[in-house]
Motif scaffolding. Sequence first.
Motif, PDB file in Angstrom:
ATOM      1  N   MET A   1       0.951  -1.129  -0.048  1.00 12.28           N
ATOM      2  CA  MET A   1      -0.136  -0.003   0.051  1.00 12.28           C
ATOM      3  C   MET A   1       0.906   1.115  -0.143  1.00 12.28           C
ATOM      4  N   LEU A   2       0.550   2.228  -0.851  1.00 13.91           N
ATOM      5  CA  LEU A   2       1.284   3.533  -0.980  1.00 13.91           C
ATOM      6  C   LEU A   2       0.380   4.418  -0.388  1.00 13.91           C
ATOM      7  N   LEU A   3       0.783   5.381   0.759  1.00 13.66           N
ATOM      8  CA  LEU A   3       0.007   6.599   0.989  1.00 13.66           C
ATOM      9  C   LEU A   3       0.806   7.722   0.604  1.00 13.66           C
ATOM     10  N   ILE A   4      -0.154   8.696  -0.431  1.00 14.87           N
ATOM     11  CA  ILE A   4       0.357   9.789  -0.634  1.00 14.87           C
ATOM     12  C   ILE A   4      -0.423  10.970  -0.147  1.00 14.87           C
ATOM     13  N   PRO A   5       0.415  11.959   0.767  1.00  9.38           N
ATOM     14  CA  PRO A   5      -0.142  13.060   1.326  1.00  9.38           C
ATOM     15  C   PRO A   5      -0.451  14.064   0.278  1.00  9.38           C
ATOM     16  N   THR A   6      -1.571  14.509   0.084  1.00  6.06           N
ATOM     17  CA  THR A   6      -1.847  15.290  -0.797  1.00  6.06           C
ATOM     18  C   THR A   6      -2.532  16.662  -0.344  1.00  6.06           C
ATOM     19  N   GLY A   7      -2.260  17.805  -0.992  1.00  4.98           N
ATOM     20  CA  GLY A   7      -2.971  19.210  -0.629  1.00  4.98           C
ATOM     21  C   GLY A   7      -2.687  19.610   0.970  1.00  4.98           C
ATOM     22  N   ALA A   8      -3.224  20.681   1.422  1.00  3.79           N
ATOM     23  CA  ALA A   8      -3.196  21.376   2.587  1.00  3.79           C
ATOM     24  C   ALA A   8      -3.909  20.532   3.661  1.00  3.79           C
ATOM     25  N   GLY A  10      -4.138  17.403   4.232  1.00  2.12           N
ATOM     26  CA  GLY A  10      -3.252  16.478   4.673  1.00  2.12           C
ATOM     27  C   GLY A  10      -4.007  15.134   4.500  1.00  2.12           C
ATOM     28  N   ALA A  11      -5.101  15.043   3.528  1.00  6.76           N
ATOM     29  CA  ALA A  11      -5.750  13.655   3.310  1.00  6.76           C
ATOM     30  C   ALA A  11      -4.686  12.837   2.601  1.00  6.76           C
ATOM     31  N   ASN A  12      -4.854  11.608   2.923  1.00  5.20           N
ATOM     32  CA  ASN A  12      -3.922  10.593   2.392  1.00  5.20           C
ATOM     33  C   ASN A  12      -4.743   9.877   1.191  1.00  5.20           C
ATOM     34  N   HIS A  13      -3.981   9.496   0.276  1.00  4.02           N
ATOM     35  CA  HIS A  13      -4.605   8.692  -0.842  1.00  4.02           C
ATOM     36  C   HIS A  13      -3.938   7.348  -0.925  1.00  4.02           C
ATOM     37  N   ALA A  14      -4.648   6.252  -1.169  1.00  2.00           N
ATOM     38  CA  ALA A  14      -3.942   5.106  -0.842  1.00  2.00           C
ATOM     39  C   ALA A  14      -4.040   4.278  -2.318  1.00  2.00           C
ATOM     40  N   HIS A  15      -2.942   3.619  -2.821  1.00  4.33           N
ATOM     41  CA  HIS A  15      -3.033   2.990  -4.196  1.00  4.33           C
ATOM     42  C   HIS A  15      -3.482   1.648  -3.889  1.00  4.33           C
ATOM     43  N   ILE A  16      -4.542   1.123  -4.809  1.00  6.72           N
ATOM     44  CA  ILE A  16      -5.043   0.071  -4.443  1.00  6.72           C
ATOM     45  C   ILE A  16      -5.063  -0.499  -6.079  1.00  6.72           C
ATOM     46  N   SER A  17      -4.650  -1.401  -6.493  1.00  7.59           N
ATOM     47  CA  SER A  17      -4.493  -2.138  -7.894  1.00  7.59           C
ATOM     48  C   SER A  17      -5.790  -2.645  -8.300  1.00  7.59           C
ATOM     49  N   THR A  18      -5.963  -2.676  -9.533  1.00 10.07           N
ATOM     50  CA  THR A  18      -7.251  -3.542  -9.926  1.00 10.07           C
ATOM     51  C   THR A  18      -7.250  -4.824  -9.304  1.00 10.07           C
ATOM     52  N   MET A  21      -8.249  -4.743  -5.843  1.00  3.35           N
ATOM     53  CA  MET A  21      -9.902  -4.299  -5.751  1.00  3.35           C
ATOM     54  C   MET A  21     -10.714  -5.669  -6.176  1.00  3.35           C
ATOM     55  N   VAL A  22     -10.328  -6.409  -7.150  1.00  2.30           N
ATOM     56  CA  VAL A  22     -11.008  -7.467  -7.710  1.00  2.30           C
ATOM     57  C   VAL A  22     -11.040  -8.791  -6.494  1.00  2.30           C
ATOM     58  N   ALA A  23      -9.957  -9.056  -5.728  1.00  2.64           N
ATOM     59  CA  ALA A  23      -9.777  -9.714  -4.781  1.00  2.64           C
ATOM     60  C   ALA A  23     -10.583  -9.426  -3.510  1.00  2.64           C
ATOM     61  N   ALA A  24     -10.710  -8.002  -3.173  1.00  2.19           N
ATOM     62  CA  ALA A  24     -11.654  -7.753  -2.221  1.00  2.19           C
ATOM     63  C   ALA A  24     -13.068  -7.757  -2.746  1.00  2.19           C
ATOM     64  N   ILE A  25     -13.438  -7.568  -3.818  1.00  3.97           N
ATOM     65  CA  ILE A  25     -14.729  -7.771  -4.145  1.00  3.97           C
ATOM     66  C   ILE A  25     -15.219  -9.240  -4.072  1.00  3.97           C
ATOM     67  N   SER A  84      -2.580  -6.444   6.903  1.00  5.41           N
ATOM     68  CA  SER A  84      -1.791  -7.617   6.427  1.00  5.41           C
ATOM     69  C   SER A  84      -2.151  -8.283   5.630  1.00  5.41           C
ATOM     70  N   LYS A  85      -3.455  -8.624   5.417  1.00  5.85           N
ATOM     71  CA  LYS A  85      -4.205  -9.860   4.587  1.00  5.85           C
ATOM     72  C   LYS A  85      -4.685  -9.091   3.339  1.00  5.85           C
ATOM     73  N   GLY A  86      -4.480  -7.829   3.219  1.00  2.00           N
ATOM     74  CA  GLY A  86      -5.042  -7.105   1.896  1.00  2.00           C
ATOM     75  C   GLY A  86      -6.279  -6.138   2.149  1.00  2.00           C
ATOM     76  N   TRP A  87      -7.097  -5.826   1.204  1.00  2.00           N
ATOM     77  CA  TRP A  87      -7.967  -5.028   1.194  1.00  2.00           C
ATOM     78  C   TRP A  87      -9.148  -5.654   1.730  1.00  2.00           C
ATOM     79  N   HIS A  88     -10.173  -4.977   2.472  1.00  2.00           N
ATOM     80  CA  HIS A  88     -11.449  -5.742   2.686  1.00  2.00           C
ATOM     81  C   HIS A  88     -12.499  -4.492   2.635  1.00  2.00           C
ATOM     82  N   PHE A  89     -13.605  -4.866   2.239  1.00  2.00           N
ATOM     83  CA  PHE A  89     -14.821  -4.243   2.433  1.00  2.00           C
ATOM     84  C   PHE A  89     -15.335  -3.892   3.737  1.00  2.00           C
ATOM     85  N   ILE A  90     -15.626  -2.726   4.180  1.00  2.00           N
ATOM     86  CA  ILE A  90     -16.211  -2.551   5.507  1.00  2.00           C
ATOM     87  C   ILE A  90     -17.459  -1.673   5.516  1.00  2.00           C
ATOM     88  N   ASP A  91     -18.355  -1.801   6.657  1.00  2.00           N
ATOM     89  CA  ASP A  91     -19.657  -1.184   6.568  1.00  2.00           C
ATOM     90  C   ASP A  91     -19.476   0.564   6.731  1.00  2.00           C
TER      91      ASP A  91
END
Length: 91
Positions: A1-8, A10-18, A21-25, A84-91
């Motif tokens: 996972m890559l966090l990239i600080p953006t703008g004033a 301070g919000a972080n963006h995360a890189h999730i590959s396609t 995302m398919v694995a999380a779906i 550590s196990k990857g991306w997961h959908f949450i409520d």
Amino acid sequence: MLLIPTGASGANHAHISTREMVAAIKRADQAQLNGVDAATVSVSSVRVIRCVEPDEEPTEFECAWQTRGKTGWINHKSRLAVDSKGWHFID
């Protein structure tokens, strides 16, 4: 996972590959997918637009993503968490 600080803000963006995302779906509960059929998604039928940390929880993100429909791309917005196990959908 890559966090990239953006703008004033301070919000972080995360890189999730396609692929991630398919694995999380495919692991998600059907109720979390708003009508998306997890059995039919593939790398070619999903696009990740962006994932942004909406609050102070550094492992949770609001993600905009799309699935390919019969007449074009369909927009979705979901909350996902990463561990550590990857991306997961949450409520």
